[in-house]
Design a protein around this motif. Structure first.
Motif, PDB file in Angstrom:
ATOM      1  N   PHE A 159       0.661  -1.149  -0.014  1.00  0.00           N
ATOM      2  CA  PHE A 159       0.032  -0.122   0.000  1.00  0.00           C
ATOM      3  C   PHE A 159       1.017   1.199  -0.127  1.00  0.00           C
ATOM      4  N   PRO A 160       0.772   2.242  -0.823  1.00  0.00           N
ATOM      5  CA  PRO A 160      -0.547   2.149  -1.932  1.00  0.00           C
ATOM      6  C   PRO A 160      -0.062   0.932  -3.049  1.00  0.00           C
ATOM      7  N   CYS A 161      -1.221   0.715  -3.835  1.00  0.00           N
ATOM      8  CA  CYS A 161      -1.270  -0.485  -4.577  1.00  0.00           C
ATOM      9  C   CYS A 161      -0.290   0.029  -5.744  1.00  0.00           C
ATOM     10  N   ILE A 162      -0.063   1.221  -5.851  1.00  0.00           N
ATOM     11  CA  ILE A 162       0.890   1.839  -6.969  1.00  0.00           C
ATOM     12  C   ILE A 162       1.815   2.680  -6.534  1.00  0.00           C
ATOM     13  N   VAL A 163       3.156   2.864  -6.652  1.00  0.00           N
ATOM     14  CA  VAL A 163       4.034   3.537  -6.180  1.00  0.00           C
ATOM     15  C   VAL A 163       4.562   4.074  -7.452  1.00  0.00           C
ATOM     16  N   PRO A 164       4.571   5.211  -8.050  1.00  0.00           N
ATOM     17  CA  PRO A 164       4.991   5.703  -9.342  1.00  0.00           C
ATOM     18  C   PRO A 164       6.464   5.509  -9.643  1.00  0.00           C
TER      19      PRO A 164
ATOM     20  N   PHE B 181      -1.601  -7.876 -11.890  1.00  0.00           N
ATOM     21  CA  PHE B 181      -1.365  -6.713 -11.255  1.00  0.00           C
ATOM     22  C   PHE B 181      -2.063  -5.689 -11.513  1.00  0.00           C
ATOM     23  N   TYR B 182      -2.279  -4.595 -10.598  1.00  0.00           N
ATOM     24  CA  TYR B 182      -3.034  -3.531 -10.541  1.00  0.00           C
ATOM     25  C   TYR B 182      -2.536  -2.423 -11.365  1.00  0.00           C
ATOM     26  N   VAL B 183      -3.630  -1.645 -12.320  1.00  0.00           N
ATOM     27  CA  VAL B 183      -2.917  -0.817 -12.924  1.00  0.00           C
ATOM     28  C   VAL B 183      -3.883   0.616 -12.867  1.00  0.00           C
ATOM     29  N   TYR B 184      -3.477   1.859 -12.928  1.00  0.00           N
ATOM     30  CA  TYR B 184      -4.369   2.987 -13.453  1.00  0.00           C
ATOM     31  C   TYR B 184      -4.751   2.742 -14.910  1.00  0.00           C
ATOM     32  N   TYR B 185      -5.933   3.378 -15.224  1.00  0.00           N
ATOM     33  CA  TYR B 185      -6.156   3.471 -16.882  1.00  0.00           C
ATOM     34  C   TYR B 185      -4.969   4.266 -17.422  1.00  0.00           C
ATOM     35  N   THR B 186      -4.478   5.266 -17.098  1.00  0.00           N
ATOM     36  CA  THR B 186      -3.567   6.096 -17.844  1.00  0.00           C
ATOM     37  C   THR B 186      -2.184   5.412 -18.119  1.00  0.00           C
TER      38      THR B 186
ATOM     39  N   ASP C 173      -9.336   1.987 -12.642  1.00  0.00           N
ATOM     40  CA  ASP C 173      -8.238   1.074 -12.392  1.00  0.00           C
ATOM     41  C   ASP C 173      -8.568  -0.139 -12.926  1.00  0.00           C
ATOM     42  N   GLY C 174      -7.977  -1.087 -12.852  1.00  0.00           N
ATOM     43  CA  GLY C 174      -8.226  -2.560 -13.244  1.00  0.00           C
ATOM     44  C   GLY C 174      -6.982  -3.606 -13.153  1.00  0.00           C
ATOM     45  N   TYR C 175      -7.170  -4.611 -13.737  1.00  0.00           N
ATOM     46  CA  TYR C 175      -5.897  -5.569 -13.602  1.00  0.00           C
ATOM     47  C   TYR C 175      -5.597  -6.022 -14.951  1.00  0.00           C
ATOM     48  N   MET C 176      -4.128  -6.274 -15.050  1.00  0.00           N
ATOM     49  CA  MET C 176      -3.670  -6.767 -16.298  1.00  0.00           C
ATOM     50  C   MET C 176      -2.797  -7.947 -15.863  1.00  0.00           C
ATOM     51  N   PHE C 177      -2.497  -8.975 -16.784  1.00  0.00           N
ATOM     52  CA  PHE C 177      -1.782  -9.912 -16.410  1.00  0.00           C
ATOM     53  C   PHE C 177      -0.164  -9.991 -16.840  1.00  0.00           C
ATOM     54  N   ASN C 178       0.558 -10.607 -16.011  1.00  0.00           N
ATOM     55  CA  ASN C 178       2.000 -10.455 -16.330  1.00  0.00           C
ATOM     56  C   ASN C 178       2.386 -11.172 -17.573  1.00  0.00           C
ATOM     57  N   ALA C 179       3.262 -10.464 -18.386  1.00  0.00           N
ATOM     58  CA  ALA C 179       3.466 -11.134 -19.771  1.00  0.00           C
ATOM     59  C   ALA C 179       4.187 -12.433 -19.480  1.00  0.00           C
ATOM     60  N   LYS C 180       4.620 -12.774 -18.482  1.00  0.00           N
ATOM     61  CA  LYS C 180       5.111 -14.332 -18.200  1.00  0.00           C
ATOM     62  C   LYS C 180       4.176 -15.293 -17.808  1.00  0.00           C
ATOM     63  N   ALA C 181       2.801 -14.826 -17.441  1.00  0.00           N
ATOM     64  CA  ALA C 181       1.785 -15.678 -16.922  1.00  0.00           C
ATOM     65  C   ALA C 181       1.531 -16.779 -18.123  1.00  0.00           C
ATOM     66  N   THR C 182       1.274 -17.842 -17.373  1.00  0.00           N
ATOM     67  CA  THR C 182       1.019 -19.163 -18.213  1.00  0.00           C
ATOM     68  C   THR C 182      -0.565 -18.985 -18.584  1.00  0.00           C
TER      69      THR C 182
END
Length: 458
Positions: free
Chosen positions: A87-92, A108-113, A323-332
């Protein structure tokens, strides 16, 4: 709004699984998975790490998250969720370094921007082949879902989103002889209401606006979007705000400040200044999202019942974030499928997870604020709004005009290089609010030149 400044309230979402195709030769689902779901082959064990678990300092929402993990793992015993609560979920300062180093969670958690940059850098997995695991995705607002798309490929799922509106003090409306149940629908009506509120006496401000710390440019963007204008060209290469819509934004503020005297004499406001004024009961109106009301109630001594939110006047579009979630490029593939099942369970289904309003009301978490609109007029959105009203512990009628407008108003993201552009536009905003002789045409032309140079720099 606040939503860039205020942590979005976690609500909840549930599980709806895709029906199996007719005539499928696949084995029937085992008792550990919902009928019709497509699980990893033979339900092989799979572990996924998931970011943005509520911190221990937020015990109620953390307990809800943990309860959902327990319920989800009971439904899918072959899936193990490892929750990460940084916390916070994102540290710039460290976010990009973690991405580049492949250190992000599987989910992983992301901001739209940040989404566009992540896709272009190849730092997130293409989840398009696996979207049947989250069938509600097909009913999400297309303007929201498009944030996570590149062409026909999908790289993430939204969790929350917001659009700006007009926050107003219902108590002051009543005192000024205005109808709090009929808030302004045009900027002319805003001007009229602001004058009447300012006339209540010393210290009362009819309409407040930002003009410092990049917040002025931020609200300029919200205003010009609402009027149908833009900040940059569609290709993102040139400024687009030196336009009739941009001129209207500044001329309106100049009139309210110097002709109507309805904006007070103190200017150069930053985020917390208007929040404090609203909480103190002296400010009539400001641009903001519904979470402004929550912050005013929680942090600035206001009361939920004193405020309302309506659509931005004459708006065709609304500055949006989320905000939302994306998947690590290495995820199976197995991890992606499991992650999509979790997102569907926790964040996308009415009556479950973040939309389990009955649980939130029971836990003493505010229910009734329209903080997330993922579905617009689609059936899940209608169901979510009905349940939000059913279990509300704040006055939902005060936000009804905003909710109705949000169903059809287009959500638009911040422009590229938003913070740098906002800093430039702060100058124009502060000028019309602090100098009676400010020349709007010159201010816009100067800002346009500076933004064009910024964008040309790449």
């Amino acid at each position: 709004m606040q939503s860039r400044k205020i942590a979005t309230v976690l609500a909840a979402a549930g599980l709806v699984l895709a029906a199996a195709a007719c005539g499928s030769e696949e084995p029937a689902a085992t008792p550990t998975a919902a009928a019709g779901s497509s699980a990893p082959a033979a339900n092989a064990p799979v572990t996924i790490s998931v970011g943005c678990q509520p911190p221990k300092t937020n015990p109620k929402e953390r307990a809800q998250w943990d309860a959902d993990v327990t319920a989800f793992q009971a439904q899918y015993p072959y899936i193990t969720i490892e929750s990460k609560d940084a916390f916070p979920c994102i540290v710039p300062e460290t976010f990009q370094a973690k991405l580049a180093g492949g250190e992000m969670e599987d989910l992983f958690y992301v901001y739209y921007t940040d989404v566009r940059k992540i896709i272009q850098a190849g730092q997130a997995a293409d989840i398009s082949p696996y979207l049947s695991e989250a069938p509600k995705v097909g009913e999400l607002r297309q303007d929201v879902m498009s944030i996570f798309k590149d062409g026909e490929k999908v790289y993430g799922i939204p969790r929350t989103n917001y659009g700006t509106g007009l926050v107003y003090n219902r108590k002051l409306f009543t005192q000024a002889g205005l109808n709090p149940d009929a808030p302004p629908k045009t900027w002319a009506e805003v001007q009229d209401a602001a004058k009447k509120i300012s006339a209540l006496g010393a210290g009362y401000v009819g309409y407040g606006e930002y003009s410092a710390g990049n917040t002025g440019g931020w609200h300029f963007t919200s205003s010009i979007y609402g009027r149908g204008g833009d900040v940059v060209s569609p290709d993102g290469k040139t400024a687009a705000f030196n336009s009739p819509q941009g001129k209207a934004v500044l001329e309106n503020l100049k009139t309210m400040r110097w002709t109507d005297n309805s904006m007070g004499t103190k200017q150069l406001h930053r985020w917390e200044d208007l929040m404090r004024m609203m909480g103190g009961g002296k400010l009539g109106m400001m641009i903001g999202a519904p979470d402004v009301v929550q912050a005013v109630n929680n942090d600035f001594k206001g009361k939920f019942e004193d405020y309302g939110v309506t659509a931005l006047p004459e708006s065709t579009a609304s500055l949006s974030g989320g905000d939302g979630y994306m998947f690590n490029a290495k995820a199976t593939p197995e991890q992606i499928k499991a992650g999509l099942l979790w997102l569907d369970f926790r964040f996308l289904t009415p009556g479950q997870g973040q939309f389990n309003y009955e649980r939130s009301a029971r836990d003493g978490i505010p229910v009734g604020l329209p903080t997330t609109d993922l579905y617009g007029t689609a059936a899940p959105g209608t169901e979510i709004n009905a349940q939000r009203e059913q279990f509300a512990n704040v006055p939902v009628a005060h936000f009804a005009p905003y909710v109705e407008a949000a169903k059809t108003v287009q959500f638009k993201l911040e422009p590229p290089k938003a913070q740098e552009i906002y800093a430039i536009l702060d100058t124009a905003m502060s000028a019309v609010l602090t100098r009676q002789d400010a020349n709007v045409d010159e201010l816009l032309a100067d800002a346009e030149s500076k933004v064009n140079k910024l964008l040309a720099a790449g």
